[in-house]
Write an enzyme that holds these catalytic residues in place. Structure first.
Site, mmCIF file in Angstrom:
data_model
loop_
_atom_site.group_PDB
_atom_site.id
_atom_site.type_symbol
_atom_site.label_atom_id
_atom_site.label_comp_id
_atom_site.label_asym_id
_atom_site.label_seq_id
_atom_site.Cartn_x
_atom_site.Cartn_y
_atom_site.Cartn_z
ATOM 1 N N CYS A 10 0.817 -1.210 0.000
ATOM 2 C CA CYS A 10 0.000 0.000 0.000
ATOM 3 C C CYS A 10 0.851 1.261 0.000
ATOM 4 C CB CYS A 10 -0.920 -0.009 1.223
ATOM 5 S SG CYS A 10 -2.090 1.378 1.298
ATOM 6 N N PHE A 11 1.983 1.215 0.706
ATOM 7 C CA PHE A 11 2.770 2.432 0.854
ATOM 8 C C PHE A 11 3.333 2.927 -0.471
ATOM 9 C CE2 PHE A 11 3.325 4.362 4.890
ATOM 10 C CZ PHE A 11 4.159 5.433 4.641
#
Length: 258
Positions: free
Chosen positions: A128-129
């Protein structure tokens, strides 16, 4: 997560903007709302290292909350000045975060897209990052904040994770990935993302929290007020977090460690 859901529900009857800034104990992985934990997480590795997990009400992919700072901002849709669309709200919150970082001595900027990150996405599924998002908070050419937003019929919730140390880069160790992909993800995270301690090593977690709060308070055109949870609210949130219904929806096949 139960507290954020409680405040999201309160927005049906309140006209308040709620800001929370918090940390996690024990370390935990939060999954995006649509992620399947059985197909995403290496539970054996997580149990070995004492890593918990929970599902977020917001979307996106897995995030490791270990020595990070999480913010959530929740408000009724009817509040003017908070943005009437996903891009407008992302942009406004991005301004708040940048102001908070400036107070920490961190020069950051906002970008609508990250083309170099997008190109690498074709080679490996990114955590996600590193997934491209609106109004990315960047320090130099590195991403500093991972955020996700949920809009219901009556309210808006946005979560964000701000790494204080580089512990977040251990996320691939707890995902169901071949060893080669784990190593690739860790290399990309180290190259494309930054943590506070790398940029401002003298800035404590407490200082970061205080400055982030000030970033929201000074940027948003509203009068702030600090409130602690009252006894009734604590009881409601605790009961929600311990309920079978909560575990079934947000913890799925595994019991919550609450």
């Amino acid at each position: 997560m139960a507290a954020d859901l409680f405040l999201l529900e309160q927005c049906r009857v309140s006209n308040i903007i709620y800001l929370r800034v918090y940390r996690w104990s024990p370390p935990a992985i939060s999954l995006g709302y649509r992620e399947n934990p059985e197909k995403t997480l290496d539970f054996e590795a997580m149990e070995r290292d004492g890593i918990d997990w929970i599902r977020r009400s917001t979307g996106g992919r897995a995030v490791l909350h270990d020595e990070d700072i999480t913010y959530s901002i929740i408000f009724p849709k009817g509040i003017t000045g908070m943005g009437g669309s996903i891009p407008q709200t992302y942009n406004l919150i991005s301004q708040c975060l940048q102001d908070g970082f400036r107070r920490c001595g961190i020069r950051s900027s906002s970008h609508d897209s990250a083309p170099d990150i997008v190109r690498e996405r074709t080679a490996v599924r990114l955590p996600c990052f590193l997934a491209p998002n609106r109004d990315e908070i960047m320090v130099g050419n590195k991403k500093m904040v991972g955020s996700a937003q949920k809009r219901t019929a009556h309210a808006v919730l946005q979560h964000g994770s701000i790494p204080y140390t580089d512990a977040y880069r251990n996320l691939p160790d707890y995902l169901l990935l071949p060893a080669e992909q784990r190593n690739t993800q860790k290399r990309i995270l180290a190259r494309k993302c930054a943590c506070v301690r790398e940029i401002a090593p003298s800035c404590t977690q407490e200082t970061v929290v205080d400055n982030l709060i000030q970033g929201f308070v000074q940027t948003l055109p509203f009068n702030p007020q600090t409130e602690n949870w009252n006894r009734k609210e604590k009881e409601i949130i605790s009961a929600m977090a311990r309920s079978d219904a909560f575990a079934e929806k947000w913890k799925s096949l595994h019991k919550a460690h609450i």
